[in-house]
Design an enzyme around this catalytic site. Structure first.
Site, PDB file in Angstrom:
ATOM      1  N   ASP A 111       0.779  -1.244   0.000  1.00  0.00           N
ATOM      2  CA  ASP A 111       0.000   0.000   0.000  1.00  0.00           C
ATOM      3  C   ASP A 111       0.813   1.297   0.000  1.00  0.00           C
ATOM      4  O   ASP A 111       0.314   2.320  -0.412  1.00  0.00           O
ATOM      5  CB  ASP A 111      -0.941   0.010   1.220  1.00  0.00           C
ATOM      6  N   CYS A 175     -23.071   3.361  -7.028  1.00  0.00           N
ATOM      7  CA  CYS A 175     -22.160   4.325  -6.409  1.00  0.00           C
ATOM      8  C   CYS A 175     -22.921   5.620  -6.053  1.00  0.00           C
ATOM      9  O   CYS A 175     -23.437   6.312  -6.930  1.00  0.00           O
ATOM     10  CB  CYS A 175     -20.997   4.648  -7.346  1.00  0.00           C
ATOM     11  N   CYS A 221     -19.796  -0.136  -3.515  1.00  0.00           N
ATOM     12  CA  CYS A 221     -19.574  -0.815  -4.796  1.00  0.00           C
ATOM     13  C   CYS A 221     -19.091  -2.258  -4.605  1.00  0.00           C
ATOM     14  O   CYS A 221     -18.995  -3.021  -5.567  1.00  0.00           O
ATOM     15  CB  CYS A 221     -18.636  -0.022  -5.706  1.00  0.00           C
TER      16      CYS A 221
END
Ligand code: B12
Ligand code: SF4
Ligand code: SF4
Length: 321
Positions: A111, A175, A221
């Site tokens: 990350d 969304c 989502c």
């Protein structure tokens, strides 16, 4: 787990379009290091292959959804912060490799490094990048985190997984802030995860209603994705420490220090007090609950103009109910 070639040529035309369109909001770092994000060899010169791993954080059987009076936090953020944890796990593999293959060199990442992890993970056969931009696996859905190990050895690469989205558009339709200009391309500057986690200033008015009750991240989502019906239990990550719902009056009220102590060590603890307070004030405005009026009023003259303005907006929204 799978292997991608170092030159997985991550990104492609969609990445070019994404860069050109300036869709990263305040996350200016995303436009930096463009070449290194596409090719690990830009920062690990001797890389020949990349080992990519997925770590499920799903919590099968545990309900997660709107709860009156609470703000929702993304599922990944209820367990111990994964950044160091997963980097350390990949580090253990590096240490093991050093013994198994003397003289070998490998670099763990999770990350924090300038690399398109989803593209590399897809090239390593972990799954396909869905229309919601998430990496999806036909076995464990998309509730998993990604970590990798750059390797100086040429290992046989896996092949990229097939795309199983078909004609489905559930994530694009669901969304709440309409953050997908097209399939697989996320306009990060419209994403609730960006607003609630990354953005320091005021959340733009036109998106506030869409943010709903989310106070840290967003899972919409993923929640609607049919591939998440078969969530695999998390094995490699520690168990959840808190629920995905947090009482709004605790987050923004005088007891916020107590809540923050419960959040210690979790990804959500990365959010500074002001940001969580701003998010909680916004969620109060969207709650339809008049009981929040006194607390909101106590912020209307706050010395922080972002909090004061957010409180005024929320009061005005509650007055319309
Ligand atoms: C910055 C960042 C964010 C930003 C912006 C994300 C973005 N997509 O732009 C914000 C804060 C909004 C965010 C949100 C989230 N994030 Co985030 N994020 C990152 C980070 C650090 C960088 C991502 C990046 O470089 N994006 C730039 C775009 C261009 O890349 P991309 O979306 O990965 O993929 C693009 C290309 O590969 C290309 N592409 C895709 N398919 C195809 C197919 C073809 C044929 C071609 C040519 C191109 C192409 O288009 C894609 C979209 O533009 C990564 C870690 C990392 N280093 O990769 C984590 C990461 C992507 N995030 C992660 C998570 C968990 C989330 C959230 C679910 C958190 C939450 N619940 O709130 C949401 C999901 C939002 C979503 N639907 O993507 C995980 C994803 C795991 C997975 N299974 O996919 C990652 C990998 C972190 C990790 N180590 O596990 N995130
Ligand atoms: S995380 Fe939420 S706001 Fe972001 S793209 Fe997915 S549904 Fe939209
Ligand atoms: S909801 Fe449908 S279109 Fe979106 S990622 Fe899942 S399968 Fe693909």
């Amino acid at each position: 787990m799978g292997i991608a070639p170092a030159a997985a040529s991550a990104g492609g035309p969609a990445y070019e379009a994404w860069l050109a369109a300036d869709m990263h909001g305040e996350m200016g770092y995303m436009a930096e290091n463009q070449d290194s994000r596409r090719d690990i060899r830009a920062w690990m010169k001797d890389a020949k292959s990349v080992l990519m791993c997925g770590f499920s954080y799903a919590n099968p059987g545990v309900e997660s959804g709107p709860v009156e009076g609470s703000g929702r936090i993304a599922r990944y953020s209820v367990r111990t912060d994964y950044h160091q944890l997963l980097r350390d796990k990949m580090g253990e593999l590096r240490d093991w490799l050093k013994i198994a293959v003397p003289g070998s060199h490998s670099v763990p990442f999770c990350d924090m490094s300038p690399i398109l992890e989803r593209s590399y993970a897809s090239a390593a056969g972990l799954g396909w990048q869905g229309k919601n931009a998430m990496l999806l696996s036909a076995d464990i859905g998309s509730y998993f985190l990604i970590a990798g190990l750059g390797l100086d050895m040429e290992l046989p690469a896996d092949s990229a997984g097939p795309d199983h989205c078909g004609t489905c558009t559930k994530c694009l339709d669901a969304c709440p802030t309409d953050a997908f200009p097209k399939e697989r391309v996320l306009d990060a500057s419209k994403c609730i995860a960006y607003f609630t986690i990354e953005s320091k200033g005021a959340i733009p008015e036109e998106f506030r209603a869409g943010v709903g009750d989310w106070v840290y991240g967003c899972d919409v989502c993923q929640e609607v994705c049919p591939w998440n019906r078969f969530e695999a239990p998390a094995r490699a990550l520690p168990p959840p420490k808190i629920a995905t719902e947090l009482p709004l009056d605790e987050l923004a009220g005088p007891k916020s220090a107590n809540v923050r102590s419960r959040l210690k060590g979790l990804p959500i603890a990365r959010a500074v007090r002001k940001r969580l307070t701003r998010n909680a004030l916004l969620a109060m405005g969207n709650s339809g609950l008049a009981k929040y009026k006194p607390l909101l009023e106590s912020y209307t003259d706050d010395k922080d103009p972002v909090l004061a303005e957010q409180a005024r907006w929320s009061l005005a929204r509650l007055a319309q109910e």
